[in-house]
Scaffold this motif. Structure first.
Motif, mmCIF file in Angstrom:
data_model
loop_
_atom_site.group_PDB
_atom_site.id
_atom_site.type_symbol
_atom_site.label_atom_id
_atom_site.label_comp_id
_atom_site.label_asym_id
_atom_site.label_seq_id
_atom_site.Cartn_x
_atom_site.Cartn_y
_atom_site.Cartn_z
ATOM 1 N N CYS A 1 -4.450 -2.149 -13.976
ATOM 2 C CA CYS A 1 -3.479 -3.249 -13.988
ATOM 3 C C CYS A 1 -2.447 -3.031 -12.896
ATOM 4 O O CYS A 1 -1.980 -1.912 -12.720
ATOM 5 N N TYR A 2 -2.085 -4.095 -12.188
ATOM 6 C CA TYR A 2 -1.229 -4.028 -10.993
ATOM 7 C C TYR A 2 -2.003 -3.227 -9.927
ATOM 8 O O TYR A 2 -1.520 -2.233 -9.403
ATOM 9 N N CYS A 3 -3.214 -3.671 -9.611
ATOM 10 C CA CYS A 3 -4.162 -2.828 -8.861
ATOM 11 C C CYS A 3 -4.017 -2.901 -7.348
ATOM 12 O O CYS A 3 -4.693 -2.149 -6.642
ATOM 13 N N VAL B 1 -2.012 1.728 -15.430
ATOM 14 C CA VAL B 1 -0.975 0.763 -15.041
ATOM 15 C C VAL B 1 -0.140 1.372 -13.917
ATOM 16 O O VAL B 1 0.195 2.546 -13.961
ATOM 17 N N ASP B 2 0.165 0.560 -12.925
ATOM 18 C CA ASP B 2 0.983 1.007 -11.789
ATOM 19 C C ASP B 2 1.860 -0.166 -11.347
ATOM 20 O O ASP B 2 1.662 -0.758 -10.296
ATOM 21 N N PRO B 3 2.849 -0.506 -12.203
ATOM 22 C CA PRO B 3 3.643 -1.714 -11.927
ATOM 23 C C PRO B 3 4.677 -1.479 -10.833
ATOM 24 O O PRO B 3 4.898 -0.342 -10.423
ATOM 25 N N ILE C 1 -6.573 -6.014 -11.959
ATOM 26 C CA ILE C 1 -5.842 -7.283 -11.988
ATOM 27 C C ILE C 1 -4.569 -7.121 -11.161
ATOM 28 O O ILE C 1 -3.936 -6.060 -11.192
ATOM 29 N N GLU C 2 -4.234 -8.164 -10.432
ATOM 30 C CA GLU C 2 -3.130 -8.084 -9.474
ATOM 31 C C GLU C 2 -2.665 -9.505 -9.176
ATOM 32 O O GLU C 2 -3.480 -10.426 -9.054
ATOM 33 N N LEU C 3 -1.336 -9.659 -9.052
ATOM 34 C CA LEU C 3 -0.752 -10.978 -8.843
ATOM 35 C C LEU C 3 -1.049 -11.533 -7.454
ATOM 36 O O LEU C 3 -1.221 -12.737 -7.274
ATOM 37 N N PHE D 1 0.890 -1.171 0.000
ATOM 38 C CA PHE D 1 0.000 0.000 0.000
ATOM 39 C C PHE D 1 0.922 1.213 0.000
ATOM 40 O O PHE D 1 1.996 1.178 0.615
ATOM 41 N N GLN D 2 0.524 2.278 -0.714
ATOM 42 C CA GLN D 2 1.385 3.470 -0.803
ATOM 43 C C GLN D 2 1.691 3.973 0.607
ATOM 44 O O GLN D 2 0.860 3.826 1.502
ATOM 45 N N VAL D 3 2.861 4.628 0.798
ATOM 46 C CA VAL D 3 3.314 4.920 2.164
ATOM 47 C C VAL D 3 3.279 6.397 2.556
ATOM 48 O O VAL D 3 3.859 6.771 3.574
ATOM 49 N N ALA E 1 -4.212 -12.515 -10.959
ATOM 50 C CA ALA E 1 -3.375 -13.126 -12.000
ATOM 51 C C ALA E 1 -2.314 -12.124 -12.416
ATOM 52 O O ALA E 1 -2.376 -10.944 -12.049
ATOM 53 N N SER E 2 -1.344 -12.598 -13.190
ATOM 54 C CA SER E 2 -0.337 -11.675 -13.713
ATOM 55 C C SER E 2 -1.020 -10.732 -14.712
ATOM 56 O O SER E 2 -1.958 -11.125 -15.433
ATOM 57 N N ALA E 3 -0.554 -9.494 -14.737
ATOM 58 C CA ALA E 3 -1.280 -8.427 -15.444
ATOM 59 C C ALA E 3 -1.663 -8.759 -16.891
ATOM 60 O O ALA E 3 -2.760 -8.412 -17.341
ATOM 61 N N GLU E 4 -0.771 -9.470 -17.619
ATOM 62 C CA GLU E 4 -1.062 -9.710 -19.039
ATOM 63 C C GLU E 4 -2.292 -10.605 -19.232
ATOM 64 O O GLU E 4 -2.915 -10.586 -20.294
HETATM 65 C C1 LIG Z 1 3.284 -0.215 -7.214
HETATM 66 S S1 LIG Z 1 2.153 -1.401 -6.633
HETATM 67 C C2 LIG Z 1 0.646 -0.646 -7.085
HETATM 68 C C3 LIG Z 1 -0.575 -1.082 -6.356
HETATM 69 C C4 LIG Z 1 -1.793 -0.189 -6.450
HETATM 70 N N1 LIG Z 1 -1.940 0.422 -7.740
HETATM 71 C C5 LIG Z 1 -1.771 0.864 -5.359
HETATM 72 O O1 LIG Z 1 -1.411 2.020 -5.639
HETATM 73 O O2 LIG Z 1 -2.080 0.514 -4.225
HETATM 74 C C6 LIG Z 1 2.405 -2.680 -7.769
HETATM 75 C C7 LIG Z 1 1.545 -3.878 -7.556
HETATM 76 O O3 LIG Z 1 1.791 -4.786 -8.628
HETATM 77 C C8 LIG Z 1 1.692 -6.103 -8.148
HETATM 78 N N2 LIG Z 1 2.374 -6.954 -9.136
HETATM 79 C C9 LIG Z 1 3.678 -7.250 -9.247
HETATM 80 N N3 LIG Z 1 3.901 -7.986 -10.357
HETATM 81 C C10 LIG Z 1 2.709 -8.163 -10.969
HETATM 82 C C11 LIG Z 1 2.292 -8.827 -12.150
HETATM 83 N N4 LIG Z 1 3.143 -9.463 -12.941
HETATM 84 N N5 LIG Z 1 1.000 -8.776 -12.477
HETATM 85 C C12 LIG Z 1 0.099 -8.135 -11.690
HETATM 86 N N6 LIG Z 1 0.440 -7.493 -10.557
HETATM 87 C C13 LIG Z 1 1.729 -7.503 -10.188
HETATM 88 C C14 LIG Z 1 2.281 -6.037 -6.769
HETATM 89 O O4 LIG Z 1 1.818 -7.107 -5.969
HETATM 90 C C15 LIG Z 1 1.793 -4.657 -6.289
HETATM 91 O O5 LIG Z 1 0.590 -4.786 -5.582
#
Ligand SMILES: C[S@@+](CC[C@H](N)C(=O)[O-])C[C@H]1O[C@@H](n2cnc3c(N)ncnc32)[C@H](O)[C@@H]1O
Length: 613
Positions: free
Chosen positions: A432-434, A535-537, A453-455, A398-400, A480-483
């Motif tokens: 994506c990467y939620c 997207v927020d990887p 979507i989130e791993l 979670f953001q800090v 699942a993985s983002a793709e």
């Molecule tokens: C920078 S954080 C962003 C999370 C969210 N957007 C937020 O602001 O709270 C990146 C997120 O991507 C997830 N993640 C890492 N690799 C991933 C992948 N291949 N596919 C989907 N999610 C992934 C991580 O578990 C993490 O929760």
């Protein structure tokens, strides 16, 4: 003349130095001793070095090495100050001796512990200052530049190279005395010894460990300078990619990096810290001593004891103090040396004789208004952002910085909801990467449907809990993985308040009444011209596989948040050049004041298709 030298040196620097520096990923390799840094306040500015005037190029003779000239792009010739010494240490008899260089020390162009004076003219993306030194070197290869000088064939025109020296804890414009500890292939690394001419942007750090602790790199810099450098950093990494097409005759320059935004809460903002400790040392029979509890040093991977962290929230510091005292007591009686299941784990293991990483996470206050700090990775906690409650596992992402998150959320929602070329706001959002749903849930009220979507499965469970807790019904989440959002497009159920068709209720039409109808739609059926992908990887950026799928999916807009501007810039090149998008805005956020880190939001819009007549 000076300009051309700097241009070439900068280009050479970008090619040669940025990559290796970036590869170090924050692990600084300074010498294993602490350096006392002194500086002179701007009001009492004076210099202890010899001041040499009237020379465009200054030099001094080294043993076994060529003449070194030291000057800078910022200093006028008579400002140049040169000194050379080699630092010494006292031996057992009090006699001075030069420390022996490490075994693999490259002896050129500087001696080990040689002290030189440089003017800082830039910062690396790791927060280190850069000074440039002209070296005469017959072995120089392609990067030979003509020296500042008369251009009359006199001695000052001898071929030389601009050699980069990097040093931490400095401010651009400062004249500093530095001690070399490593010569790399294309640059040298040094420790700061003294600031001879401080910048007006040098400030007193709040933390007594600034410079020693690796957590903060910019505490000695004014906030204005910190943010200016963060903006420049984002600009630089994007420019380095030389993205084709954003500056074309057809489109003009589509973006400029907006000034870094943040809040005034530049200390006491961090809602999460993770200090480490090593297993206590045995100092007698059944007697143990816990040494540092803190963070990695700025100069090496050893720990520095950090009793208090001024960038963490006061509630975290209060809890941290309590835990530190408890740990010291536990350590003394050997409790921390008892083997546990994690015994074999290195530092980073949670408990046991190998030391541990602690967790302190500041949650929402309890019902009595008392601060809550969570220390167990497996405990759930809640953070309220702009009236939405987010529950998540303390050990999950979670953001800090709860002060800046609302600015980021506002910017993402604003970018996502802007009308499309059709003139209507988009209807579908993919996040994506939620994580636990921060962006999707924050934007949900403006969309027909949002899919995250989130791993991390636990984070997805929490995203659903968060949707329910905040009475949001149009968000769907996939673990699942983002793709996979493109390769296995999930089907979601949409409710629409449309009057049912005659067939829906056996012809029993009650005119005027609307019924909430359900319809299923798969993500690959979303109309692309009404779809936005957020997207927020993680810092490493998006995978190639994900980006390929994203280009094929072809949404109208991509809203890319990142804590790694360099990887974001790399991905931006592909999104523009292969995906066919243009960059419409770049907004950095000061999510981590006092540190080199910067969060960056880049918004891409699908380029209109050129029509040829
Ligand atoms: C920078 S954080 C962003 C999370 C969210 N957007 C937020 O602001 O709270 C990146 C997120 O991507 C997830 N993640 C890492 N690799 C991933 C992948 N291949 N596919 C989907 N999610 C992934 C991580 O578990 C993490 O929760």
């Amino acid at each position: 003349m000076t300009v051309s030298i700097m241009t070439r040196a900068t280009a050479a620097f970008q090619r040669s130095f940025m990559a290796p520096v970036a590869r170090k990923a924050g692990v600084l390799q300074g010498p294993p001793y602490s350096t006392t840094i002194s500086y002179i306040s701007p009001s009492t500015s004076s210099t202890t070095s010899n001041r040499i005037t009237g020379a465009a190029r200054l030099g001094f003779q080294q043993r076994n090495t060529p003449t070194i000239a030291v000057y800078s792009s910022l200093a006028s010739p008579d400002e140049n100050t040169v000194s050379t010494t080699t630092t010494t240490t006292a031996d057992d008899n009090g006699a001075e001796k030069t420390p022996a260089p490490p075994r693999r020390f490259i002896p050129k162009p500087f001696e080990y512990h040689q002290v030189i004076t440089i003017r800082i003219d830039s910062l690396t993306n790791m927060g280190w200052g850069i000074g440039r030194v002209a070296i005469e070197d017959d072995e120089s290869e392609e990067e030979i530049v003509t020296e500042v000088g008369g251009g009359d064939g006199s001695e000052t025109d001898a071929p030389s190279r601009m050699w980069v020296v990097m040093v931490p804890h400095v401010v651009v414009g400062e004249l500093v005395s530095v001690r070399i500890f490593r010569n790399q292939k294309n640059y040298s690394e040094a420790d700061l010894i003294e600031v001879l001419e401080p910048s007006a942007h040098r400030v007193e750090p709040k933390c007594p460990l600034a410079g020693t602790c690796g957590g903060c790199q910019y505490q000695h810099m004014s906030l204005e300078a910190q943010r200016e450098w963060k903006t420049k950093h984002v600009e630089e990494v994007l420019s380095q990619q030389q993205i084709q097409g954003y500056e074309s005759a057809d489109y003009g320059k589509t973006w400029e990096v907006l000034p870094t935004v943040g809040t005034d809460d530049v200390y006491g903002y961090r809602s999460k810290i993770t200090p480490h400790y090593q297993a206590p040392r045995e100092i007698g029979l059944d007697e143990y001593q816990l040494e540092e509890i803190g963070f990695q040093r700025s100069s090496n991977r050893n720990l520095v004891d950090v009793p208090e962290c001024p960038i963490a929230t006061p509630a975290i510091n209060a809890k941290y103090k309590e835990v530190r005292e408890h740990l010291h007591k536990q350590a003394k009686i050997g409790e921390l040396n008892k083997p546990t299941k994690q015994k074999k784990r290195k530092r980073g293991g949670r408990g046991g004789a190998t030391g541990a990483t602690l967790l302190f996470r500041h949650a929402d206050d309890d019902e009595n208004g008392n601060p809550v700090v969570v220390t167990d990775h497996k405990e759930y906690m809640t953070t309220t952002i702009k009236d939405l409650k987010f529950r998540y596992l303390a050990g999950n992402f979670f953001q800090v910085n709860n002060f800046v998150i609302p600015l980021m959320v506002d910017a993402v929602v604003k970018a996502a909801t802007q009308p499309t070329k059709k003139g209507t706001p988009p209807s579908y959002l993919l996040d994506c990467y939620c994580g636990s749903g921060l962006f999707a849930l924050s934007a949900a009220s403006s969309f027909d449907a949002c899919v995250g979507i989130e791993l991390n499965e636990k984070a997805i469970e929490e995203a659903y809990v968060n949707a329910e807790m905040n009475s949001i019904s149009n968000c769907h989440f996939v673990a699942a993985s983002a793709e996979a959002i493109f390769t296995s497009p999930p089907k979601i159920e949409l409710s629409s308040d449309e009057p049912p068709s005659s067939g829906d209720n056996n012809g029993d039409i009650d005119a005027g009444n609307t019924t909430t109808a359900k319809r299923e739609i798969a993500v690959n059926e979303f109309p692309r011209d009404q779809t936005v992908v957020v997207v927020d990887p993680p810092r490493k950026g998006c995978s190639e596989e994900f980006l390929k799928q994203l280009y094929d999916y072809n949404p109208e807009r991509i809203v890319y948040m990142s804590c790694g501007p360099a990887t974001q810039a790399r991905d931006a090149k592909g999104i523009v050049e292969i995906g066919g998008y243009e960059i419409v805005s770049v907004q950095p956020f000061d999510l981590f004041p006092q540190t080199k880190h910067v969060e960056s939001l880049v918004v891409f819009e699908k380029k209109p298709v050129a029509i040829e007549f």
